[in-house]
Design a protein around this motif. Sequence first.
Motif, PDB file in Angstrom:
ATOM      1  N   ALA A  48       0.837  -1.213   0.000  1.00  0.00           N
ATOM      2  CA  ALA A  48       0.000   0.000   0.000  1.00  0.00           C
ATOM      3  C   ALA A  48       0.867   1.255   0.000  1.00  0.00           C
ATOM      4  O   ALA A  48       0.583   2.218  -0.730  1.00  0.00           O
ATOM      5  CB  ALA A  48      -0.943  -0.004   1.201  1.00  0.00           C
ATOM      6  N   SER A  49       1.938   1.253   0.785  1.00  0.00           N
ATOM      7  CA  SER A  49       2.853   2.404   0.808  1.00  0.00           C
ATOM      8  C   SER A  49       3.532   2.577  -0.546  1.00  0.00           C
ATOM      9  O   SER A  49       3.697   3.699  -1.026  1.00  0.00           O
ATOM     10  CB  SER A  49       3.932   2.216   1.880  1.00  0.00           C
ATOM     11  N   PHE A  50       3.920   1.477  -1.162  1.00  0.00           N
ATOM     12  CA  PHE A  50       4.575   1.539  -2.470  1.00  0.00           C
ATOM     13  C   PHE A  50       3.603   2.077  -3.520  1.00  0.00           C
ATOM     14  O   PHE A  50       3.978   2.916  -4.341  1.00  0.00           O
ATOM     15  CB  PHE A  50       5.094   0.156  -2.861  1.00  0.00           C
ATOM     16  N   ASP A  51       2.354   1.662  -3.482  1.00  0.00           N
ATOM     17  CA  ASP A  51       1.355   2.154  -4.421  1.00  0.00           C
ATOM     18  C   ASP A  51       1.172   3.664  -4.270  1.00  0.00           C
ATOM     19  O   ASP A  51       1.128   4.389  -5.261  1.00  0.00           O
ATOM     20  CB  ASP A  51       0.022   1.437  -4.200  1.00  0.00           C
ATOM     21  N   ARG A  52       1.100   4.162  -3.043  1.00  0.00           N
ATOM     22  CA  ARG A  52       0.978   5.613  -2.811  1.00  0.00           C
ATOM     23  C   ARG A  52       2.221   6.342  -3.310  1.00  0.00           C
ATOM     24  O   ARG A  52       2.140   7.407  -3.898  1.00  0.00           O
ATOM     25  CB  ARG A  52       0.766   5.913  -1.327  1.00  0.00           C
ATOM     26  N   TRP A  53       3.390   5.743  -3.068  1.00  0.00           N
ATOM     27  CA  TRP A  53       4.654   6.359  -3.443  1.00  0.00           C
ATOM     28  C   TRP A  53       4.776   6.522  -4.954  1.00  0.00           C
ATOM     29  O   TRP A  53       5.370   7.480  -5.436  1.00  0.00           O
ATOM     30  CB  TRP A  53       5.797   5.505  -2.901  1.00  0.00           C
ATOM     31  N   LEU A  54       4.199   5.607  -5.717  1.00  0.00           N
ATOM     32  CA  LEU A  54       4.288   5.641  -7.177  1.00  0.00           C
ATOM     33  C   LEU A  54       3.427   6.716  -7.823  1.00  0.00           C
ATOM     34  O   LEU A  54       3.573   6.989  -8.997  1.00  0.00           O
ATOM     35  CB  LEU A  54       3.873   4.280  -7.763  1.00  0.00           C
ATOM     36  N   ARG A  55       2.518   7.316  -7.101  1.00  0.00           N
ATOM     37  CA  ARG A  55       1.529   8.212  -7.692  1.00  0.00           C
ATOM     38  C   ARG A  55       1.818   9.677  -7.337  1.00  0.00           C
ATOM     39  O   ARG A  55       1.511  10.124  -6.246  1.00  0.00           O
ATOM     40  CB  ARG A  55       0.142   7.818  -7.226  1.00  0.00           C
ATOM     41  N   PRO A  56       2.375  10.444  -8.292  1.00  0.00           N
ATOM     42  CA  PRO A  56       2.726  11.841  -8.013  1.00  0.00           C
ATOM     43  C   PRO A  56       1.512  12.699  -7.669  1.00  0.00           C
ATOM     44  O   PRO A  56       1.631  13.688  -6.951  1.00  0.00           O
ATOM     45  CB  PRO A  56       3.399  12.318  -9.294  1.00  0.00           C
ATOM     46  N   GLN A  57       0.336  12.326  -8.132  1.00  0.00           N
ATOM     47  CA  GLN A  57      -0.849  13.134  -7.840  1.00  0.00           C
ATOM     48  C   GLN A  57      -1.215  13.077  -6.354  1.00  0.00           C
ATOM     49  O   GLN A  57      -2.022  13.841  -5.884  1.00  0.00           O
ATOM     50  CB  GLN A  57      -2.044  12.722  -8.718  1.00  0.00           C
ATOM     51  N   ARG A  58      -0.585  12.184  -5.629  1.00  0.00           N
ATOM     52  CA  ARG A  58      -0.848  12.085  -4.185  1.00  0.00           C
ATOM     53  C   ARG A  58       0.197  12.833  -3.370  1.00  0.00           C
ATOM     54  O   ARG A  58       0.350  12.593  -2.187  1.00  0.00           O
ATOM     55  CB  ARG A  58      -0.910  10.624  -3.765  1.00  0.00           C
ATOM     56  N   GLY A  59       0.950  13.681  -4.006  1.00  0.00           N
ATOM     57  CA  GLY A  59       1.877  14.551  -3.274  1.00  0.00           C
ATOM     58  C   GLY A  59       3.248  13.993  -3.012  1.00  0.00           C
ATOM     59  O   GLY A  59       3.973  14.492  -2.169  1.00  0.00           O
ATOM     60  N   PHE A  60       3.646  12.945  -3.711  1.00  0.00           N
ATOM     61  CA  PHE A  60       4.963  12.353  -3.536  1.00  0.00           C
ATOM     62  C   PHE A  60       5.267  12.023  -2.078  1.00  0.00           C
ATOM     63  O   PHE A  60       6.207  12.543  -1.495  1.00  0.00           O
ATOM     64  CB  PHE A  60       6.059  13.275  -4.085  1.00  0.00           C
ATOM     65  N   PRO A  61       4.476  11.144  -1.477  1.00  0.00           N
ATOM     66  CA  PRO A  61       4.816  10.758  -0.102  1.00  0.00           C
ATOM     67  C   PRO A  61       6.141  10.007  -0.091  1.00  0.00           C
ATOM     68  O   PRO A  61       6.455   9.300  -1.052  1.00  0.00           O
ATOM     69  CB  PRO A  61       3.661   9.830   0.287  1.00  0.00           C
ATOM     70  N   PRO A  62       6.929  10.166   0.965  1.00  0.00           N
ATOM     71  CA  PRO A  62       8.188   9.420   1.015  1.00  0.00           C
ATOM     72  C   PRO A  62       7.918   7.943   1.283  1.00  0.00           C
ATOM     73  O   PRO A  62       6.860   7.572   1.788  1.00  0.00           O
ATOM     74  CB  PRO A  62       8.940  10.056   2.186  1.00  0.00           C
ATOM     75  N   ALA A  63       8.900   7.124   0.950  1.00  0.00           N
ATOM     76  CA  ALA A  63       8.838   5.720   1.353  1.00  0.00           C
ATOM     77  C   ALA A  63       8.860   5.681   2.877  1.00  0.00           C
ATOM     78  O   ALA A  63       9.369   6.628   3.512  1.00  0.00           O
ATOM     79  CB  ALA A  63      10.040   4.974   0.786  1.00  0.00           C
ATOM     80  N   PRO A  64       8.330   4.645   3.504  1.00  0.00           N
ATOM     81  CA  PRO A  64       8.423   4.562   4.965  1.00  0.00           C
ATOM     82  C   PRO A  64       9.877   4.702   5.418  1.00  0.00           C
ATOM     83  O   PRO A  64      10.762   4.017   4.907  1.00  0.00           O
ATOM     84  CB  PRO A  64       7.877   3.167   5.277  1.00  0.00           C
ATOM     85  N   ASN A  65      10.119   5.642   6.304  1.00  0.00           N
ATOM     86  CA  ASN A  65      11.460   5.968   6.812  1.00  0.00           C
ATOM     87  C   ASN A  65      12.380   6.500   5.718  1.00  0.00           C
ATOM     88  O   ASN A  65      13.594   6.495   5.875  1.00  0.00           O
ATOM     89  CB  ASN A  65      12.118   4.764   7.492  1.00  0.00           C
ATOM     90  N   GLY A  66      11.806   6.981   4.622  1.00  0.00           N
ATOM     91  CA  GLY A  66      12.608   7.485   3.510  1.00  0.00           C
ATOM     92  C   GLY A  66      12.644   9.002   3.470  1.00  0.00           C
ATOM     93  O   GLY A  66      11.984   9.695   4.247  1.00  0.00           O
ATOM     94  N   GLU A  67      13.407   9.505   2.537  1.00  0.00           N
ATOM     95  CA  GLU A  67      13.580  10.944   2.349  1.00  0.00           C
ATOM     96  C   GLU A  67      12.401  11.535   1.579  1.00  0.00           C
ATOM     97  O   GLU A  67      11.875  10.910   0.661  1.00  0.00           O
ATOM     98  CB  GLU A  67      14.874  11.170   1.562  1.00  0.00           C
ATOM     99  N   THR A  68      12.008  12.745   1.920  1.00  0.00           N
ATOM    100  CA  THR A  68      10.918  13.404   1.196  1.00  0.00           C
ATOM    101  C   THR A  68      11.430  13.936  -0.136  1.00  0.00           C
ATOM    102  O   THR A  68      12.609  14.242  -0.300  1.00  0.00           O
ATOM    103  CB  THR A  68      10.318  14.578   1.996  1.00  0.00           C
ATOM    104  N   TRP A  69      10.488  14.070  -1.069  1.00  0.00           N
ATOM    105  CA  TRP A  69      10.798  14.648  -2.380  1.00  0.00           C
ATOM    106  C   TRP A  69      11.347  16.058  -2.190  1.00  0.00           C
ATOM    107  O   TRP A  69      12.313  16.441  -2.829  1.00  0.00           O
ATOM    108  CB  TRP A  69       9.522  14.661  -3.218  1.00  0.00           C
ATOM    109  N   GLN A  70      10.752  16.815  -1.298  1.00  0.00           N
ATOM    110  CA  GLN A  70      11.174  18.200  -1.060  1.00  0.00           C
ATOM    111  C   GLN A  70      12.618  18.270  -0.566  1.00  0.00           C
ATOM    112  O   GLN A  70      13.398  19.106  -1.015  1.00  0.00           O
ATOM    113  CB  GLN A  70      10.240  18.893  -0.067  1.00  0.00           C
TER     114      GLN A  70
END
Length: 144
Positions: A36-58
């Motif tokens: 589920a986290s990977f699916d959210r991470w793949l979709r830029p329209q959802r604000g580019f959430p970071p991977a769990p414990n990962g770095e933010t896009w910003q």
Amino acid sequence: MLDTATVDVVADLRELGFGRFEGRTRSELSTGEDAASFDRWLRPQRGFPPAPNGETWQDAAERAGRVLDRVRESGERTLVVSHGYLLKIALAGYVDGGAVDDVRNTHLPNAVPVFLAPASAGRWRRTAPARHPEGAAAARRMPG
């Protein structure tokens, strides 16, 4: 030409921190506990959430911006080598015509140069490669 080049290792050019996704294949991520986290991470329209414990896009975009600022301030022709994901973030965030969707929707092949030149403040534009005055024959004679 290259014999006078200096090499700087710049920490800001490290790859995006992928957190729990690090070292795992797309197949593993799409079917495992992080699906589920990977699916959210793949979709830029959802604000580019970071991977769990990962770095933010910003955070990654700010690192890329610092590198481009350093290049601009040097005033010298500079070769920047980094990981594809960070380079795509730099192109999307700082190059005229770049778009956030490009980060996940565009393939940036390995070892293919992208030529940039300063544009307006804090922005860059894509350019054609500069030609050596002696042409391709000089390139073949380069040491290395």
